[in-house]
Enzyme design. Structure first.
Site, short mmCIF file in Angstrom:
data_model
loop_
_atom_site.label_atom_id
_atom_site.label_comp_id
_atom_site.label_asym_id
_atom_site.label_seq_id
_atom_site.Cartn_x
_atom_site.Cartn_y
_atom_site.Cartn_z
N SER A 6 44.58 -37.25 20.79
CA SER A 6 46.21 -37.71 20.05
C SER A 6 46.51 -36.96 18.93
O SER A 6 46.29 -36.07 18.13
CB SER A 6 45.54 -39.14 19.53
OG SER A 6 47.13 -39.15 18.64
N HIS A 31 46.77 -37.51 24.51
CA HIS A 31 47.62 -38.93 24.49
C HIS A 31 48.39 -39.66 23.53
O HIS A 31 48.89 -38.68 22.77
CB HIS A 31 46.44 -39.48 23.76
CG HIS A 31 46.29 -40.87 22.66
ND1 HIS A 31 45.97 -41.96 24.03
CD2 HIS A 31 46.56 -41.70 21.71
CE1 HIS A 31 46.32 -42.69 23.18
NE2 HIS A 31 46.65 -42.93 22.27
N ASP A 33 50.97 -41.04 20.84
CA ASP A 33 51.22 -43.09 20.35
C ASP A 33 52.19 -43.34 19.70
O ASP A 33 53.19 -42.33 18.59
CB ASP A 33 50.13 -42.28 19.00
CG ASP A 33 48.55 -42.53 19.03
OD1 ASP A 33 48.52 -43.37 19.79
OD2 ASP A 33 47.79 -42.38 19.02
N MET A 35 54.85 -45.32 18.33
CA MET A 35 54.99 -46.32 17.03
C MET A 35 56.12 -46.74 16.65
O MET A 35 57.50 -45.69 16.87
CB MET A 35 54.40 -45.78 16.37
CG MET A 35 53.04 -45.86 16.26
SD MET A 35 51.90 -45.54 14.93
CE MET A 35 50.65 -44.60 15.66
N HIS A 64 50.59 -44.51 25.28
CA HIS A 64 49.76 -45.83 24.25
C HIS A 64 50.89 -46.38 23.60
O HIS A 64 51.68 -45.24 22.57
CB HIS A 64 48.81 -45.21 23.30
CG HIS A 64 48.11 -46.37 22.95
ND1 HIS A 64 47.08 -46.43 21.17
CD2 HIS A 64 48.46 -47.54 22.39
CE1 HIS A 64 47.20 -48.05 20.87
NE2 HIS A 64 47.69 -48.33 21.74
N MET A 66 52.92 -48.54 21.13
CA MET A 66 52.44 -49.60 20.35
C MET A 66 53.95 -50.23 20.00
O MET A 66 54.42 -49.30 18.66
CB MET A 66 52.29 -49.08 19.29
CG MET A 66 50.76 -48.69 19.53
SD MET A 66 49.62 -47.42 18.28
CE MET A 66 49.90 -46.08 18.76
N MET A 136 40.86 -51.34 20.56
CA MET A 136 41.69 -50.53 19.68
C MET A 136 40.27 -50.87 19.01
O MET A 136 39.85 -51.68 18.93
CB MET A 136 42.63 -50.67 18.69
CG MET A 136 43.78 -50.73 19.37
SD MET A 136 44.37 -48.76 19.84
CE MET A 136 43.99 -48.73 17.89
N GLY A 141 48.13 -47.97 14.17
CA GLY A 141 49.30 -47.85 13.24
C GLY A 141 49.15 -46.08 12.73
O GLY A 141 50.33 -45.72 12.14
N PHE A 142 48.01 -45.88 12.41
CA PHE A 142 47.40 -44.71 11.91
C PHE A 142 46.59 -43.82 12.07
O PHE A 142 45.25 -45.03 12.42
CB PHE A 142 47.04 -44.92 9.90
CG PHE A 142 48.63 -45.72 9.63
CD1 PHE A 142 49.69 -45.23 8.94
CD2 PHE A 142 48.79 -47.10 9.28
CE1 PHE A 142 50.71 -45.82 8.37
CE2 PHE A 142 49.71 -47.85 9.25
CZ PHE A 142 50.71 -46.54 8.43
N GLY A 143 46.50 -42.33 11.90
CA GLY A 143 45.49 -41.79 12.44
C GLY A 143 44.31 -41.84 11.41
O GLY A 143 44.52 -42.24 10.34
N GLY A 144 42.97 -41.23 11.38
CA GLY A 144 42.28 -41.18 10.24
C GLY A 144 41.22 -42.25 9.63
O GLY A 144 41.66 -42.23 8.68
N ASP A 174 39.82 -46.10 21.09
CA ASP A 174 40.69 -45.50 20.15
C ASP A 174 41.21 -46.04 18.88
O ASP A 174 41.08 -46.83 18.23
CB ASP A 174 42.12 -46.09 20.89
CG ASP A 174 43.41 -45.36 19.73
OD1 ASP A 174 43.32 -44.05 18.77
OD2 ASP A 174 44.76 -45.38 20.26
N GLY A 175 40.14 -44.65 18.18
CA GLY A 175 40.51 -45.05 16.58
C GLY A 175 39.07 -44.83 15.55
O GLY A 175 38.04 -45.86 16.65
N GLY A 176 39.08 -43.94 15.45
CA GLY A 176 37.56 -43.63 13.87
C GLY A 176 36.60 -42.69 15.69
O GLY A 176 35.58 -42.50 15.07
N GLY A 196 41.38 -38.51 17.38
CA GLY A 196 43.34 -37.42 17.06
C GLY A 196 42.70 -36.60 15.59
O GLY A 196 42.77 -35.70 15.90
N SER A 197 42.10 -36.92 14.78
CA SER A 197 41.78 -36.60 13.22
C SER A 197 40.68 -35.20 13.79
O SER A 197 40.29 -34.15 13.44
CB SER A 197 41.93 -37.00 12.56
OG SER A 197 41.25 -38.05 12.36
C1 DX5 Z 1 46.42 -44.82 16.15
C2 DX5 Z 1 46.90 -44.32 17.60
C3 DX5 Z 1 45.56 -44.09 17.66
C4 DX5 Z 1 45.08 -42.72 15.91
C5 DX5 Z 1 43.91 -42.22 16.65
O1 DX5 Z 1 46.47 -46.60 15.80
O2 DX5 Z 1 46.58 -45.49 18.68
O3 DX5 Z 1 45.46 -42.77 19.17
O4 DX5 Z 1 45.39 -41.77 16.84
O5 DX5 Z 1 43.54 -41.21 15.65
P1 DX5 Z 1 42.34 -40.66 14.92
O6 DX5 Z 1 41.34 -40.19 15.91
O7 DX5 Z 1 42.06 -39.91 13.88
O8 DX5 Z 1 41.00 -42.59 14.96
ZN ZN Z 2 46.69 -44.49 20.42
#
Ligand code: DX5
Ligand code: ZN
Length: 217
Positions: A6, A31, A33, A35, A64, A66, A136, A141-144, A174-176, A196-197
Site C-alpha cells: 500500500s 494497493h 487507498d 479516501m 481500494h 474508501m 479489513m 482510514g489509516f496505515g500503521g 488489509d491492515g496490520g 503498507g507500513s
Molecule cells: C487502511 C488502508 C490500508 C493501509 C494498511 O485504511 O486500507 O491499506 O495502508 O496499512 P498497514 O499495512 O500499515 O496496516
Molecule cells: Zn487498503
C-alpha cells in the site's frame, strides 16, 4: 499468493522511486487507498494521481475505494488500466448492481467489509459474482494500526463458503499485516495480502525481503 504493497506508507515526494524499488515480480499488485474524508475521516489522493500512476508502472494496480460514492470513481477511471477495484459494501445499497457494472470495466472487482460488518451480510449472488473479498483487519482510514484478530474467523468463514460453493473470489486482508500476523491470516485461507507500513516502513533496498517474508506457506 499476491502481495499488494500500500503506497499510503510510501514517500509521496518520491513515489515513483519507491514504486520502482519494489522491483519486477509477478506476484505483486500495488494497493491504492482512496479516501474521501467522509466514508473515513482521512483523505489521500484521487483520480488525477491514479491516472498518472497507471502511466509510470507496470505493476497491476489495486484500488481500494474508501469513499461514500464509489460509483463516481468506478465511472471516472473506467478507461484507466486498473487490475482490481474494490469498494465497501457499507457505502452501497445495491451491491450486486455496482459489482455487475464495474465488471464491465475492470478485470477484477472486489468488495470490502469493515471490522464491524459480518460475512453473513453478503448474499450468495454477490459472493458468486465478485473476484475478491477484502477483509479489513483494522478500521479503515489509516496505515500503521494494530491487526485485529477477530478478522481471522471471517477469513475462515469465507474460505469455507468458497470451498462449499465453488466461489472463485480471492480473499484479501488489509491492515496490520507483518511477518508475525501473516501466519494466522494465511493459514485461515487468505491469498492476497495488503501491507503498507511493514513494506514501505523499511529502507527501499529491504522492500524485496519484506515482500518475501510475507510469502509463507
Ligand atoms: C487502511 C488502508 C490500508 C493501509 C494498511 O485504511 O486500507 O491499506 O495502508 O496499512 P498497514 O499495512 O500499515 O496496516
Ligand atoms: Zn487498503
Amino acid at each position: 499468493m499476491i502481495i499488494s504493497p500500500s503506497i499510503l506508507s510510501a514517500d509521496f515526494m518520491n513515489l515513483e522511486t519507491d514504486i520502482n524499488s519494489l522491483g519486477k515480480r509477478d506476484d505483486l499488485w500495488l494497493h491504492l487507498d482512496v479516501m474521501d474524508g467522509h466514508f473515513v475521516p482521512n483523505m489521500t489522493f484521487g483520480i488525477p494521481i491514479i491516472k498518472q500512476l497507471a502511466k509510470i508502472t507496470e505493476i497491476p494496480l489495486d484500488m481500494h475505494l474508501m469513499v461514500t460514492n464509489p460509483d463516481f470513481h468506478i465511472e471516472e477511471l473506467k478507461d484507466t488500466k486498473l487490475q482490481n477495484v474494490t469498494f465497501h459494501v457499507e457505502a452501497v445499497s445495491d451491491i450486486l448492481a455496482l459489482v455487475t457494472k464495474a465488471k464491465k470495466y475492470y478485470p477484477s472487482v472486489g468488495i470490502s467489509i469493515k471490522p464491524g460488518t459480518s460475512v453473513s451480510s453478503l448474499t450468495p449472488d454477490v459472493l458468486d459474482l465478485v473476484d475478491l473479498i477484502l477483509v479489513m483487519s483494522v478500521e479503515p482510514g489509516f496505515g500503521g494500526q494494530k491487526f485485529m484478530p477477530d478478522s481471522i474467523q471471517k477469513i475462515k468463514d469465507l474460505t469455507t463458503l468458497k470451498k462449499l460453493n465453488n466461489y472463485h473470489y480471492q480473499i484479501q486482508v488489509d491492515g496490520g499485516i507483518d511477518n508475525n500476523t501473516v501466519k494466522d491470516v494465511v493459514h485461515a485461507g487468505a491469498d492476497n495480502l495488503v501491507a503498507g507500513s511493514y513494506i514501505f516502513g523499511a529502507s527501499p533496498d529491504e522492500y524485496s525481503n519484506r515482500i518475501e517474508s510475507l510469502k509463507i506457506k
